[in-house]
Motif scaffolding. Sequence first.
Motif, mmCIF file in Angstrom:
data_model
loop_
_atom_site.group_PDB
_atom_site.id
_atom_site.type_symbol
_atom_site.label_atom_id
_atom_site.label_comp_id
_atom_site.label_asym_id
_atom_site.label_seq_id
_atom_site.Cartn_x
_atom_site.Cartn_y
_atom_site.Cartn_z
ATOM 1 N N THR A 38 0.817 -1.215 0.000
ATOM 2 C CA THR A 38 0.000 0.000 0.000
ATOM 3 C C THR A 38 0.848 1.262 0.000
ATOM 4 O OG1 THR A 38 -0.199 -0.069 2.401
ATOM 5 C CG2 THR A 38 -1.972 -1.062 1.131
ATOM 6 N N ASN A 39 2.097 1.132 0.427
ATOM 7 C CA ASN A 39 2.959 2.312 0.432
ATOM 8 C C ASN A 39 3.252 2.803 -0.982
ATOM 9 O OD1 ASN A 39 4.165 4.243 2.111
ATOM 10 N ND2 ASN A 39 6.182 3.398 1.653
ATOM 11 N N ILE A 40 3.161 1.925 -1.981
ATOM 12 C CA ILE A 40 3.304 2.379 -3.370
ATOM 13 C C ILE A 40 2.235 3.425 -3.663
ATOM 14 C CG2 ILE A 40 3.061 1.722 -5.802
ATOM 15 C CD1 ILE A 40 4.226 -1.002 -5.103
ATOM 16 N N VAL A 41 1.015 3.137 -3.268
ATOM 17 C CA VAL A 41 -0.100 4.046 -3.539
ATOM 18 C C VAL A 41 0.083 5.348 -2.762
ATOM 19 C CG1 VAL A 41 -2.602 4.335 -3.456
ATOM 20 C CG2 VAL A 41 -1.624 2.095 -4.001
ATOM 21 N N VAL A 42 0.512 5.258 -1.516
ATOM 22 C CA VAL A 42 0.706 6.463 -0.699
ATOM 23 C C VAL A 42 1.786 7.355 -1.319
ATOM 24 C CG1 VAL A 42 1.427 7.317 1.561
ATOM 25 C CG2 VAL A 42 -0.116 5.365 1.409
ATOM 26 N N ILE A 43 2.881 6.758 -1.750
ATOM 27 C CA ILE A 43 3.960 7.549 -2.359
ATOM 28 C C ILE A 43 3.507 8.148 -3.687
ATOM 29 C CG2 ILE A 43 6.262 7.416 -3.400
ATOM 30 C CD1 ILE A 43 6.946 5.374 -1.213
ATOM 31 N N LEU A 44 2.794 7.366 -4.488
ATOM 32 C CA LEU A 44 2.268 7.905 -5.743
ATOM 33 C C LEU A 44 1.333 9.081 -5.476
ATOM 34 C CD1 LEU A 44 1.489 4.621 -7.722
ATOM 35 C CD2 LEU A 44 3.348 6.242 -8.154
ATOM 36 N N ALA A 45 0.473 8.945 -4.484
ATOM 37 C CA ALA A 45 -0.438 10.035 -4.136
ATOM 38 C C ALA A 45 0.330 11.257 -3.643
ATOM 39 C CB ALA A 45 -1.445 9.570 -3.078
ATOM 40 N N LEU A 46 1.361 11.023 -2.845
ATOM 41 C CA LEU A 46 2.177 12.126 -2.329
ATOM 42 C C LEU A 46 2.785 12.935 -3.477
ATOM 43 C CD1 LEU A 46 3.375 13.428 0.258
ATOM 44 C CD2 LEU A 46 5.246 11.789 0.080
ATOM 45 N N TYR A 47 3.278 12.255 -4.491
ATOM 46 C CA TYR A 47 3.900 12.939 -5.620
ATOM 47 C C TYR A 47 2.886 13.430 -6.648
ATOM 48 C CZ TYR A 47 8.747 12.129 -4.413
ATOM 49 O OH TYR A 47 9.977 12.180 -3.796
ATOM 50 N N TYR A 48 1.781 12.738 -6.779
ATOM 51 C CA TYR A 48 0.856 13.033 -7.869
ATOM 52 C C TYR A 48 -0.249 14.012 -7.487
ATOM 53 C CZ TYR A 48 -1.551 12.063 -12.251
ATOM 54 O OH TYR A 48 -2.122 12.190 -13.486
ATOM 55 N N ILE A 49 -0.801 13.877 -6.266
ATOM 56 C CA ILE A 49 -1.927 14.763 -5.917
ATOM 57 C C ILE A 49 -1.652 15.642 -4.704
ATOM 58 C CG2 ILE A 49 -3.684 13.362 -7.011
ATOM 59 C CD1 ILE A 49 -4.429 12.231 -4.290
ATOM 60 N N ALA A 150 7.442 2.577 -7.249
ATOM 61 C CA ALA A 150 6.725 3.854 -7.367
ATOM 62 C C ALA A 150 7.416 4.774 -8.366
ATOM 63 C CB ALA A 150 6.616 4.525 -6.000
ATOM 64 N N GLN A 151 8.735 4.817 -8.325
ATOM 65 C CA GLN A 151 9.482 5.657 -9.269
ATOM 66 C C GLN A 151 9.222 5.214 -10.701
ATOM 67 O OE1 GLN A 151 13.721 7.040 -8.750
ATOM 68 N NE2 GLN A 151 14.037 5.367 -10.186
ATOM 69 N N GLU A 152 9.241 3.917 -10.944
ATOM 70 C CA GLU A 152 9.007 3.410 -12.294
ATOM 71 C C GLU A 152 7.594 3.733 -12.777
ATOM 72 O OE1 GLU A 152 11.307 2.215 -14.416
ATOM 73 O OE2 GLU A 152 12.692 2.760 -12.804
ATOM 74 N N ILE A 153 6.629 3.650 -11.894
ATOM 75 C CA ILE A 153 5.252 4.002 -12.260
ATOM 76 C C ILE A 153 5.162 5.486 -12.608
ATOM 77 C CG2 ILE A 153 2.884 4.252 -11.396
ATOM 78 C CD1 ILE A 153 3.458 1.655 -9.745
ATOM 79 N N LEU A 154 5.741 6.341 -11.768
ATOM 80 C CA LEU A 154 5.678 7.790 -12.012
ATOM 81 C C LEU A 154 6.405 8.177 -13.298
ATOM 82 C CD1 LEU A 154 6.120 9.275 -8.430
ATOM 83 C CD2 LEU A 154 4.107 9.437 -9.896
ATOM 84 N N LEU A 155 7.496 7.493 -13.610
ATOM 85 C CA LEU A 155 8.226 7.798 -14.839
ATOM 86 C C LEU A 155 7.434 7.437 -16.087
ATOM 87 C CD1 LEU A 155 11.846 6.700 -13.853
ATOM 88 C CD2 LEU A 155 11.006 9.036 -14.224
ATOM 89 N N ARG A 156 6.484 6.535 -15.949
ATOM 90 C CA ARG A 156 5.700 6.086 -17.098
ATOM 91 C C ARG A 156 4.376 6.849 -17.261
ATOM 92 N NH1 ARG A 156 9.348 2.721 -15.995
ATOM 93 N NH2 ARG A 156 10.095 1.097 -17.345
ATOM 94 N N LEU A 157 4.070 7.742 -16.348
ATOM 95 C CA LEU A 157 2.870 8.572 -16.499
ATOM 96 C C LEU A 157 3.111 9.580 -17.614
ATOM 97 C CD1 LEU A 157 1.935 9.239 -12.774
ATOM 98 C CD2 LEU A 157 0.754 7.759 -14.390
ATOM 99 N N PRO A 158 2.053 10.038 -18.258
ATOM 100 C CA PRO A 158 2.237 11.048 -19.308
ATOM 101 C C PRO A 158 3.003 12.256 -18.771
ATOM 102 C CG PRO A 158 -0.026 10.270 -19.271
ATOM 103 C CD PRO A 158 0.664 9.667 -18.087
ATOM 104 N N PRO A 159 3.923 12.820 -19.569
ATOM 105 C CA PRO A 159 4.781 13.908 -19.088
ATOM 106 C C PRO A 159 4.046 15.133 -18.570
ATOM 107 C CG PRO A 159 5.311 13.319 -21.363
ATOM 108 C CD PRO A 159 4.166 12.474 -20.938
#
Length: 167
Positions: A38-49, A150-159
Amino acid sequence: MKRTAYGGLFLALALICSYIESLIPFYFGIPGVKLGLTNIVVILALYYIGTKSAFLISMLRILLAGLLFGNMFSILYSLAGGMLSFLCMALLKKSGRFKIISISAAGGAVHNLGQITVAAATVENRNLFFYYPVLFLAGVITGILIGTAAQEILLRLPPDSMKKEKL
């Protein structure tokens, strides 16, 4: 769609990760060690929203997952670890001096500190802290794995979908 509208999606993903982790025993040979999907989701949320929304998602996920898949003790332990971990990760991210993998590793280590503190207080035995070095190392290792994912997921999001931040 605005980033704040993604809160429900992130919460649903976090609950799914909690459910998966409750079904699949990731046993590392060390009692109390979990992967922390679940920490993947928390980190993604921290960086994304953002920090506020990510904190709300983290706390709601802990409460809901505890009610659905755990018990009151699991909620207590998870809240202690989750709040401390989130505070640590948010502060490190805000400083701008750390990358996502380091932030995740620190979050994993601090999460275990929060949980062992609650355990020591619950059983009224400070000797549990002697187990913390093992949990610290496990938290750093799993934090690195989660941070890398999490880093790999964020790198693959649209720029144009997120701010250009240090990952």
